[in-house]
Scaffold this motif. Structure first.
Motif, PDB file in Angstrom:
ATOM      1  N   UNK A  64      79.675 -97.378   2.566  1.00 45.19           N
ATOM      2  CA  UNK A  64      78.211 -97.336   2.536  1.00 45.19           C
ATOM      3  C   UNK A  64      77.669 -96.535   1.385  1.00 45.19           C
ATOM      4  N   UNK A  65      76.374 -96.817   1.120  1.00 48.01           N
ATOM      5  CA  UNK A  65      75.679 -96.205  -0.010  1.00 48.01           C
ATOM      6  C   UNK A  65      74.267 -95.893   0.466  1.00 48.01           C
ATOM      7  N   UNK A  66      73.841 -94.674   0.233  1.00 50.26           N
ATOM      8  CA  UNK A  66      72.508 -94.254   0.688  1.00 50.26           C
ATOM      9  C   UNK A  66      71.663 -93.757  -0.485  1.00 50.26           C
ATOM     10  N   UNK A  67      70.440 -94.254  -0.566  1.00 53.88           N
ATOM     11  CA  UNK A  67      69.435 -93.659  -1.447  1.00 53.88           C
ATOM     12  C   UNK A  67      68.181 -93.466  -0.604  1.00 53.88           C
ATOM     13  N   UNK A  68      67.756 -92.242  -0.452  1.00 60.54           N
ATOM     14  CA  UNK A  68      66.560 -91.871   0.320  1.00 60.54           C
ATOM     15  C   UNK A  68      66.538 -92.567   1.695  1.00 60.54           C
ATOM     16  N   UNK A  69      65.704 -93.607   1.856  1.00 59.17           N
ATOM     17  CA  UNK A  69      65.550 -94.216   3.190  1.00 59.17           C
ATOM     18  C   UNK A  69      66.364 -95.496   3.356  1.00 59.17           C
ATOM     19  N   UNK A  70      67.203 -95.811   2.354  1.00 63.18           N
ATOM     20  CA  UNK A  70      67.958 -97.074   2.401  1.00 63.18           C
ATOM     21  C   UNK A  70      69.448 -96.814   2.577  1.00 63.18           C
ATOM     22  N   UNK A  71      70.074 -97.600   3.444  1.00 63.24           N
ATOM     23  CA  UNK A  71      71.522 -97.500   3.643  1.00 63.24           C
ATOM     24  C   UNK A  71      72.112 -98.897   3.483  1.00 63.24           C
ATOM     25  N   UNK A  72      72.955 -99.090   2.477  1.00 67.31           N
ATOM     26  CA  UNK A  72      73.651-100.369   2.264  1.00 67.31           C
ATOM     27  C   UNK A  72      75.055-100.225   2.843  1.00 67.31           C
ATOM     28  N   UNK A  73      75.410-101.145   3.718  1.00 60.94           N
ATOM     29  CA  UNK A  73      76.715-101.048   4.384  1.00 60.94           C
ATOM     30  C   UNK A  73      77.566-102.281   4.113  1.00 60.94           C
ATOM     31  N   UNK A  74      78.829-102.059   3.794  1.00 60.74           N
ATOM     32  CA  UNK A  74      79.807-103.144   3.680  1.00 60.74           C
ATOM     33  C   UNK A  74      80.909-102.874   4.692  1.00 60.74           C
ATOM     34  N   UNK A  75      81.288-103.922   5.415  1.00 66.12           N
ATOM     35  CA  UNK A  75      82.377-103.800   6.384  1.00 66.12           C
ATOM     36  C   UNK A  75      83.535-104.713   5.996  1.00 66.12           C
ATOM     37  N   UNK A  76      84.726-104.160   6.050  1.00 64.16           N
ATOM     38  CA  UNK A  76      85.946-104.927   5.826  1.00 64.16           C
ATOM     39  C   UNK A  76      87.087-104.049   6.342  1.00 64.16           C
ATOM     40  N   UNK A  77      88.215-104.658   6.624  1.00 61.05           N
ATOM     41  CA  UNK A  77      89.344-103.890   7.161  1.00 61.05           C
ATOM     42  C   UNK A  77      90.404-103.755   6.078  1.00 61.05           C
ATOM     43  N   UNK A  78      90.621-102.530   5.644  1.00 63.41           N
ATOM     44  CA  UNK A  78      91.563-102.313   4.544  1.00 63.41           C
ATOM     45  C   UNK A  78      92.989-102.697   4.945  1.00 63.41           C
ATOM     46  N   UNK A  79      93.318-102.422   6.223  1.00 66.48           N
ATOM     47  CA  UNK A  79      94.681-102.669   6.700  1.00 66.48           C
ATOM     48  C   UNK A  79      95.097-104.139   6.587  1.00 66.48           C
ATOM     49  N   UNK A  80      94.132-105.069   6.702  1.00 69.73           N
ATOM     50  CA  UNK A  80      94.496-106.489   6.557  1.00 69.73           C
ATOM     51  C   UNK A  80      93.736-107.126   5.385  1.00 69.73           C
ATOM     52  N   UNK A  81      93.038-106.290   4.610  1.00 74.90           N
ATOM     53  CA  UNK A  81      92.318-106.737   3.411  1.00 74.90           C
ATOM     54  C   UNK A  81      91.345-107.879   3.674  1.00 74.90           C
ATOM     55  N   UNK A  82      90.550-107.709   4.729  1.00 74.92           N
ATOM     56  CA  UNK A  82      89.540-108.720   5.022  1.00 74.92           C
ATOM     57  C   UNK A  82      88.875-108.414   6.350  1.00 74.92           C
ATOM     58  N   UNK A  83      88.141-109.394   6.848  1.00 79.25           N
ATOM     59  CA  UNK A  83      87.391-109.192   8.090  1.00 79.25           C
ATOM     60  C   UNK A  83      88.279-109.326   9.324  1.00 79.25           C
ATOM     61  N   UNK A  84      88.147-108.346  10.217  1.00 82.41           N
ATOM     62  CA  UNK A  84      88.889-108.360  11.476  1.00 82.41           C
ATOM     63  C   UNK A  84      87.904-108.146  12.623  1.00 82.41           C
ATOM     64  N   UNK A  85      88.415-108.197  13.850  1.00 79.64           N
ATOM     65  CA  UNK A  85      87.559-107.976  15.027  1.00 79.64           C
ATOM     66  C   UNK A  85      86.951-106.569  15.017  1.00 79.64           C
ATOM     67  N   UNK A  86      87.583-105.640  14.323  1.00 78.00           N
ATOM     68  CA  UNK A  86      87.016-104.282  14.225  1.00 78.00           C
ATOM     69  C   UNK A  86      85.699-104.279  13.454  1.00 78.00           C
ATOM     70  N   UNK A  87      85.599-105.139  12.453  1.00 80.71           N
ATOM     71  CA  UNK A  87      84.343-105.224  11.689  1.00 80.71           C
ATOM     72  C   UNK A  87      83.237-105.817  12.547  1.00 80.71           C
ATOM     73  N   UNK A  88      83.599-106.790  13.383  1.00 80.23           N
ATOM     74  CA  UNK A  88      82.613-107.380  14.298  1.00 80.23           C
ATOM     75  C   UNK A  88      82.105-106.308  15.261  1.00 80.23           C
ATOM     76  N   UNK A  89      83.044-105.551  15.849  1.00 79.85           N
ATOM     77  CA  UNK A  89      82.670-104.502  16.805  1.00 79.85           C
ATOM     78  C   UNK A  89      81.796-103.450  16.130  1.00 79.85           C
TER      79      UNK A  89
END
Ligand code: H2B
Length: 102
Positions: A64-89
C-alpha cells in the motif's frame, strides 16, 4: 502452501469483488488493486491501522501507498506469485474496514 486461484474461483469469488466491490485487476501482474479516499489523514490512518492489525493476524499483508487522505492498495500473494484465496479474504476485510472508517 498457498495456491493460485483457479479459474472457477476467479469467476465465483474474484469477479464479484471487481463488479461490485470496487477492485480492479492490475495490468501485467496477477494482482488486484483499489484506491480509498477518506475525509482526512486521521481517517485514512485509522483505516490503515485497522487493516494492519487484521492483516498481521491472518499473516497476509497488503502492498500500500498513502498520501494524506488517500490509500492505494494492491493485493497479491508472494508465496505463489499471484492471486490466492488469502487476497480474496483480505479484500473483503479491507472493504469492511473502509465502510467502518468512513
Ligand atoms: N503477505 C502476502 N501478501 N503474501 C505472502 O505470500 C505473504 C504475506 N506471506 N505475508 C507471509 C507473510 C509469509 O512471508 C510469512 C512467512 O508467513
Amino acid at each position: 502452501m498457498v495456491k493460485l486461484l483457479t479459474s472457477e474461483e476467479r469467476t465465483l469469488k474474484l469477479q464479484p469483488l471487481i463488479e461490485t466491490g470496487g477492485w480492479a485487476l492490475v495490468d501485467g501482474r496477477d494482482a488486484m488493486k483499489k484506491s480509498f479516499v477518506f475525509g482526512d489523514f486521521v481517517q485514512a490512518f485509522a483505516f490503515m491501522t485497522l487493516v494492519a492489525l487484521k492483516a498481521e493476524k491472518m499473516d497476509h499483508h497488503p502492498e500500500w501507498f498513502n498520501v494524506y487522505n488517500r490509500v492505494d492498495i494492491t493485493l497479491s500473494t508472494h508465496d505463489c506469485q499471484g492471486l490466492s484465496s488469502r487476497d480474496i479474504a483480505l479484500a473483503e476485510i479491507i472493504n469492511q474496514a473502509a465502510s467502518t472508517a468512513k
